[in-house]
Design a protein around this motif. Structure first.
Motif, PDB file in Angstrom:
ATOM      1  N   ALA A   9       0.814  -1.137  -0.102  1.00 17.19           N
ATOM      2  CA  ALA A   9      -0.022  -0.045   0.062  1.00 17.19           C
ATOM      3  C   ALA A   9       0.776   1.256  -0.017  1.00 17.19           C
ATOM      4  O   ALA A   9       0.379   2.346  -0.481  1.00 17.19           O
ATOM      5  N   ASP A  10       1.993   1.326   0.787  1.00 16.41           N
ATOM      6  CA  ASP A  10       2.814   2.475   0.560  1.00 16.41           C
ATOM      7  C   ASP A  10       3.356   2.675  -0.699  1.00 16.41           C
ATOM      8  O   ASP A  10       3.363   3.962  -0.822  1.00 16.41           O
ATOM      9  N   ALA A  11       3.821   1.759  -1.720  1.00 15.17           N
ATOM     10  CA  ALA A  11       4.030   2.014  -2.779  1.00 15.17           C
ATOM     11  C   ALA A  11       3.083   2.853  -3.778  1.00 15.17           C
ATOM     12  O   ALA A  11       3.152   3.756  -4.488  1.00 15.17           O
ATOM     13  N   ILE A  12       1.463   2.207  -3.682  1.00 14.51           N
ATOM     14  CA  ILE A  12       0.414   2.976  -4.301  1.00 14.51           C
ATOM     15  C   ILE A  12       0.362   4.541  -3.772  1.00 14.51           C
ATOM     16  O   ILE A  12      -0.025   5.554  -4.340  1.00 14.51           O
ATOM     17  N   ASN A  13       0.638   4.472  -2.524  1.00 15.09           N
ATOM     18  CA  ASN A  13       0.311   5.718  -1.766  1.00 15.09           C
ATOM     19  C   ASN A  13       1.354   6.955  -2.507  1.00 15.09           C
ATOM     20  O   ASN A  13       0.998   8.072  -2.339  1.00 15.09           O
ATOM     21  N   LYS A  14       2.608   6.460  -2.543  1.00 19.81           N
ATOM     22  CA  LYS A  14       3.660   7.261  -2.901  1.00 19.81           C
ATOM     23  C   LYS A  14       3.203   7.627  -4.526  1.00 19.81           C
ATOM     24  O   LYS A  14       3.600   8.671  -4.781  1.00 19.81           O
ATOM     25  N   PHE A  15       2.786   6.532  -5.182  1.00 26.95           N
ATOM     26  CA  PHE A  15       2.402   6.910  -6.740  1.00 26.95           C
ATOM     27  C   PHE A  15       1.498   8.002  -6.618  1.00 26.95           C
ATOM     28  O   PHE A  15       1.239   8.840  -7.712  1.00 26.95           O
ATOM     29  N   ALA A  16       0.358   7.498  -5.920  1.00 24.15           N
ATOM     30  CA  ALA A  16      -0.925   8.713  -5.943  1.00 24.15           C
ATOM     31  C   ALA A  16      -0.681   9.976  -5.467  1.00 24.15           C
ATOM     32  O   ALA A  16      -1.158  11.140  -6.146  1.00 24.15           O
ATOM     33  N   TYR A  17       0.337  10.047  -4.414  1.00 22.84           N
ATOM     34  CA  TYR A  17       0.199  11.415  -3.908  1.00 22.84           C
ATOM     35  C   TYR A  17       1.449  12.071  -4.200  1.00 22.84           C
ATOM     36  O   TYR A  17       1.495  13.406  -4.006  1.00 22.84           O
ATOM     37  N   ARG A  18       2.369  11.573  -4.850  1.00 16.64           N
ATOM     38  CA  ARG A  18       3.686  12.127  -5.128  1.00 16.64           C
ATOM     39  C   ARG A  18       4.110  12.343  -6.503  1.00 16.64           C
ATOM     40  O   ARG A  18       5.153  12.954  -6.878  1.00 16.64           O
ATOM     41  N   ASN A  19       3.566  11.436  -7.181  1.00 12.92           N
ATOM     42  CA  ASN A  19       3.851  11.332  -8.767  1.00 12.92           C
ATOM     43  C   ASN A  19       3.296  12.527  -9.457  1.00 12.92           C
ATOM     44  O   ASN A  19       1.835  12.597  -9.665  1.00 12.92           O
ATOM     45  N   LYS A  20       4.025  13.132  -9.929  1.00  9.13           N
ATOM     46  CA  LYS A  20       3.636  14.460 -10.785  1.00  9.13           C
ATOM     47  C   LYS A  20       2.462  14.269 -11.677  1.00  9.13           C
ATOM     48  O   LYS A  20       1.290  14.807 -11.895  1.00  9.13           O
ATOM     49  N   ALA A  21       2.816  13.344 -12.579  1.00  7.06           N
ATOM     50  CA  ALA A  21       1.909  12.888 -13.798  1.00  7.06           C
ATOM     51  C   ALA A  21       0.558  12.342 -13.278  1.00  7.06           C
ATOM     52  O   ALA A  21      -0.566  12.861 -13.719  1.00  7.06           O
ATOM     53  N   HIS A  22       0.531  11.676 -11.983  1.00  6.19           N
ATOM     54  CA  HIS A  22      -0.702  11.105 -11.596  1.00  6.19           C
ATOM     55  C   HIS A  22      -1.458  12.210 -10.979  1.00  6.19           C
ATOM     56  O   HIS A  22      -2.690  12.201 -11.149  1.00  6.19           O
ATOM     57  N   LYS A  23      -0.776  13.066 -10.181  1.00  9.56           N
ATOM     58  CA  LYS A  23      -1.517  14.297  -9.630  1.00  9.56           C
ATOM     59  C   LYS A  23      -2.188  15.173 -10.574  1.00  9.56           C
ATOM     60  O   LYS A  23      -3.323  15.655 -10.580  1.00  9.56           O
ATOM     61  N   ASN A  24      -1.293  15.223 -11.879  1.00 11.13           N
ATOM     62  CA  ASN A  24      -1.883  16.011 -12.864  1.00 11.13           C
ATOM     63  C   ASN A  24      -3.022  15.497 -13.456  1.00 11.13           C
ATOM     64  O   ASN A  24      -4.172  16.044 -14.071  1.00 11.13           O
ATOM     65  N   ALA A  25      -3.102  14.207 -13.825  1.00 10.48           N
ATOM     66  CA  ALA A  25      -4.155  13.268 -13.981  1.00 10.48           C
ATOM     67  C   ALA A  25      -5.498  13.668 -13.095  1.00 10.48           C
ATOM     68  O   ALA A  25      -6.626  13.822 -13.952  1.00 10.48           O
ATOM     69  N   ILE A  26      -5.179  13.808 -11.890  1.00 10.16           N
ATOM     70  CA  ILE A  26      -6.567  13.916 -11.001  1.00 10.16           C
ATOM     71  C   ILE A  26      -6.814  15.184 -11.337  1.00 10.16           C
ATOM     72  O   ILE A  26      -8.236  15.281 -11.228  1.00 10.16           O
ATOM     73  N   ARG A  27      -6.041  16.208 -11.189  1.00 12.64           N
ATOM     74  CA  ARG A  27      -6.483  17.733 -11.567  1.00 12.64           C
ATOM     75  C   ARG A  27      -7.061  17.738 -12.783  1.00 12.64           C
ATOM     76  O   ARG A  27      -8.261  18.183 -12.849  1.00 12.64           O
ATOM     77  N   GLN A  28      -6.859  17.078 -14.101  1.00 16.04           N
ATOM     78  CA  GLN A  28      -7.606  17.012 -15.231  1.00 16.04           C
ATOM     79  C   GLN A  28      -8.955  16.437 -14.969  1.00 16.04           C
ATOM     80  O   GLN A  28      -9.742  16.916 -15.600  1.00 16.04           O
ATOM     81  N   THR A  29      -8.928  15.362 -14.372  1.00 15.11           N
ATOM     82  CA  THR A  29     -10.239  14.815 -14.074  1.00 15.11           C
ATOM     83  C   THR A  29     -11.281  15.425 -13.468  1.00 15.11           C
ATOM     84  O   THR A  29     -12.531  15.668 -13.835  1.00 15.11           O
ATOM     85  N   ASN A  30     -10.860  16.081 -12.410  1.00 14.48           N
ATOM     86  CA  ASN A  30     -11.853  17.114 -11.591  1.00 14.48           C
ATOM     87  C   ASN A  30     -12.057  18.432 -12.451  1.00 14.48           C
ATOM     88  O   ASN A  30     -13.139  18.800 -12.142  1.00 14.48           O
ATOM     89  N   ALA A  31     -11.222  18.746 -13.015  1.00 13.93           N
ATOM     90  CA  ALA A  31     -11.493  20.014 -13.832  1.00 13.93           C
ATOM     91  C   ALA A  31     -12.310  19.923 -15.029  1.00 13.93           C
ATOM     92  O   ALA A  31     -13.263  20.420 -15.283  1.00 13.93           O
ATOM     93  N   LEU A  32     -12.187  18.833 -15.744  1.00 12.94           N
ATOM     94  CA  LEU A  32     -12.999  18.490 -16.883  1.00 12.94           C
ATOM     95  C   LEU A  32     -14.084  17.446 -16.800  1.00 12.94           C
ATOM     96  O   LEU A  32     -15.245  17.708 -17.560  1.00 12.94           O
ATOM     97  N   GLN A  33     -14.118  16.791 -15.861  1.00 14.55           N
ATOM     98  CA  GLN A  33     -15.355  16.121 -15.371  1.00 14.55           C
ATOM     99  C   GLN A  33     -15.706  15.124 -16.603  1.00 14.55           C
ATOM    100  O   GLN A  33     -16.605  14.867 -17.070  1.00 14.55           O
TER     101      GLN A  33
END
Length: 245
Positions: A182-206
């Motif tokens: 789970a630690d590896a997933i959390n690092k990817f989800a919360y620290r990875n720039k590409a993934h964080k940007n994907a979340i922002r895109q999802t929230n913004a564009l719906q």
């Protein structure tokens, strides 16, 4: 107290005739799996080409099934002529047993997964299932963005298995991945720039009409796919911990 479990059955045939037979078996599965004792939810899914490519990989199909408990699931796999026919004809096959850790969102207008009360604190493996129904107006923009958003998961050393899957090509898509912790997933989800940007895109564009994210604890498996051999992965992780100690 929920004793619910989820299983993923994967069937792979490489020959041209095998792929044709598999395609017919998908339609049959939608009929045969509708009324199975003890089954609460099911989906028949195909796989995309490697690298989360939406182009169908006609060799591989899977059944995602949610059960009242392990007993009724095992009774089905032991006695189902349909399941065992698919298993016997497959060049590669894997059946994975999992308990849900958490789930949010909806799949076909409901969340089919109940958080398990029987998780094993000594089992670090995490199986992640994400799925989404993409709005038609965002299809091109979504798939143009996928290679960038998924690049780091493809190259992540903590990912033991990964695949793009779906109920329908292009519009009803999902991902499956097996992680060593789970630690590896959390690092990817919360620290990875590409993934964080994907979340922002999802929230913004719906761009999703419906989405679901779920984590599971895989605890048993059977079959021929080394990447999804749960017992083997657990043994290696325990050995690595002892070596570090």
């Amino acid at each position: 107290m929920s004793k619910q479990i989820t299983t993923v059955s994967i069937f792979k045939r490489d020959s041209l005739s095998g792929k044709s037979w598999q395609f017919i078996a998908v339609a049959e599965a939608w009929v045969r799996l509708r009324k199975v004792a003890g089954q609460q939810f099911f989906k028949v899914m195909g796989k995309g080409l490697d690298g989360f490519n939406p182009t169908p990989d006609w060799s591989t199909y899977m059944h995602v099934q949610v059960w009242e408990n392990e007993k009724v699931a095992q009774e089905y796999f032991d006695s189902s002529k349909f399941h065992n026919r698919l298993k016997e004809k497959a060049d590669d096959y894997q059946l994975i047993f999992m308990r849900n850790v958490k789930a949010r969102g909806q799949w076909a207008r409901k969340n089919p997964f109940e958080e398990s009360t029987e998780l094993d604190d000594g089992n670090p493996l995490v199986f992640v299932l994400t799925r989404a129904r993409i709005k038609l107006t965002f299809l091109k923009r979504f798939w143009d963005y996928v290679p960038q958003s998924q690049r780091d998961i493809v190259e992540n050393e903590h990912v033991l298995f990964k695949a793009g899957v779906g109920e329908w090509p292009v519009t009803h898509m999902a991902t499956m991945s097996l992680w060593d912790s789970a630690d590896a997933i959390n690092k990817f989800a919360y620290r990875n720039k590409a993934h964080k940007n994907a979340i922002r895109q999802t929230n913004a564009l719906q761009w999703y009409a419906e989405e679901l994210f779920s984590r599971f604890q895989p605890y048993a498996s059977t079959g021929t796919m080394d990447q999804l051999n749960i017992e083997s992965h657990l043994k290696k992780l325990v050995t690595a911990d002892l070596t570090k100690g």
